[in-house]
Design an enzyme around this catalytic site. Structure first.
Site, PDB file in Angstrom:
ATOM      1  N   GLY A   1      47.129  10.897 -40.995  1.00 16.53           N
ATOM      2  CA  GLY A   1      45.755  10.858 -40.511  1.00 16.53           C
ATOM      3  C   GLY A   1      45.415   9.509 -39.909  1.00 16.53           C
TER       4      GLY A   1
ATOM      5  N   THR B   1      32.484   5.147 -39.267  1.00 14.53           N
ATOM      6  CA  THR B   1      33.443   5.930 -40.032  1.00 14.53           C
ATOM      7  C   THR B   1      33.568   7.323 -39.428  1.00 14.53           C
ATOM      8  OG1 THR B   1      34.133   6.541 -42.278  1.00 14.53           O
ATOM      9  CG2 THR B   1      31.788   6.789 -41.771  1.00 14.53           C
TER      10      THR B   1
ATOM     11  N   LYS C   1      35.101   7.145 -35.082  1.00 11.35           N
ATOM     12  CA  LYS C   1      35.906   5.943 -34.839  1.00 11.35           C
ATOM     13  C   LYS C   1      36.515   5.904 -33.441  1.00 11.35           C
ATOM     14  CE  LYS C   1      37.095   4.531 -39.538  1.00 11.35           C
ATOM     15  NZ  LYS C   1      38.177   4.098 -40.439  1.00 11.35           N
TER      16      LYS C   1
ATOM     17  N   SER D   1      29.319   1.426 -49.117  1.00 12.39           N
ATOM     18  CA  SER D   1      29.133   0.357 -48.134  1.00 12.39           C
ATOM     19  C   SER D   1      27.831  -0.428 -48.307  1.00 12.39           C
ATOM     20  CB  SER D   1      29.226   0.916 -46.714  1.00 12.39           C
ATOM     21  OG  SER D   1      30.543   1.338 -46.446  1.00 12.39           O
TER      22      SER D   1
ATOM     23  N   ASP E   1      39.811  -2.419 -40.652  1.00  8.11           N
ATOM     24  CA  ASP E   1      40.590  -1.711 -41.674  1.00  8.11           C
ATOM     25  C   ASP E   1      41.952  -2.370 -41.860  1.00  8.11           C
ATOM     26  OD1 ASP E   1      38.749   0.287 -42.348  1.00  8.11           O
ATOM     27  OD2 ASP E   1      39.424   1.614 -40.749  1.00  8.11           O
TER      28      ASP E   1
END
Length: 275
Positions: free
Chosen positions: A124, A59, A63, A16, A99
């Site tokens: 997930g 992350t 979240k 990132s 996302d």
């Protein structure tokens, strides 16, 4: 200089900072991007260290845990019940989920249409987003998981029905049959160091017209190699990673990125991954 960053625990090695720094350069933005590990056991205290930040990414495992600390949520963040981008808007913290837009733009860049019969492997957090976006696009969705994950898959199915009024099928990976327009791997299967693993046997992969693999390390997983040899359209997870970061900056700064700009950032990121 404006401060931005990524919170999670543990963070380990993250792409990132590199990606966001390259994106800052494209718009001549004077900003820094740092990693902030925040232990869930002292989450509130950790968030106080971000009070001077103009925004940040979120992350695992924060979240969902971040949501009670925010003033409002975007439509997608509310739908998914997950936030990966926080915007400090005049002192008010707004939670977003980029996302999904990273996923959609990655598919578009690869010339892959989200629709028809979609086979999603995994249940997930990221698979949950893939599931919702597939159904929102009008796809007929089948979620395939290990026996141990059937309950999680059925929870996604139930939530899709409750929130969207649509249905999805659930099966186990060993019972997958038939042809699909798109195969999405939302599992970590194939990720380094287990590079010889593939979520489905080759013949079942080749029964699909296109493949999206959320894994990006290695850049060419066994699943992607099978798709490439079979002449299928495909994308690994790196374009999604870069695009979700770009959409976060579009929210923070009101800018827009072109596909050509993202390709340049992708090249830089790929070179770093290959070191």
């Amino acid at each position: 200089m404006k401060n931005f960053g990524l919170i999670g625990y543990p963070l380990g090695h993250s792409m990132s900072p590199l990606i966001h720094t390259e994106l800052f350069k494209l718009n001549n933005i004077d900003a820094s991007y740092t990693l902030k590990e925040i232990n869930p056991d002292c989450f509130a205290d950790g968030l106080r260290s971000l009070e001077g930040f103009c925004g940040y990414n979120v992350t695992i495992p924060h979240k969902t845990g971040i949501i009670p600390y925010l003033d409002s949520l975007s439509d997608r963040a509310e739908l998914f019940g997950a936030v990966n981008t926080v915007e400090n808007k005049d002192g008010k913290l707004v939670g977003h989920n980029t996302d999904c837009y990273g996923f959609l733009r990655a598919l578009e860049s690869a010339g892959i249409t989200l629709g028809g019969n979609v086979l999603l492997c995994g249940s997930g957090g990221v698979s949950r987003m893939f599931a919702f976006e597939s159904v929102l696009a009008g796809a007929d969705l089948t979620i395939a998981v290990r026996d141990a994950d059937l309950n999680a898959a059925n929870r996604i199915k139930k939530e899709i029905n409750e929130k969207l009024g649509k249905d999805a099928a659930v099966t186990t990976l060993d019972r997958v049959t038939g042809e699909y327009d798109l195969l999405i791997n939302g599992t970590p299967v194939g990720m380094s160091p287990n590079v010889d693993a593939c979520v489905l046997p080759e013949e079942k992969v080749l029964a699909c017209k296109a493949v999206f693999d959320a894994v990006y390390n290695p850049l060419k997983t066994k699943l992607i190699s099978i798709a490439e040899r079979g002449g299928l359209k495909y994308s690994n997870g790196l374009p999604m990673l870069v695009w979700q970061a770009a959409v976060a900056q579009e929210i923070w700064f009101g800018v827009k990125f072109t596909a050509r700009q993202i390709k340049e950032v992708l090249k830089i990121t790929e070179r770093e991954l290959e070191k």
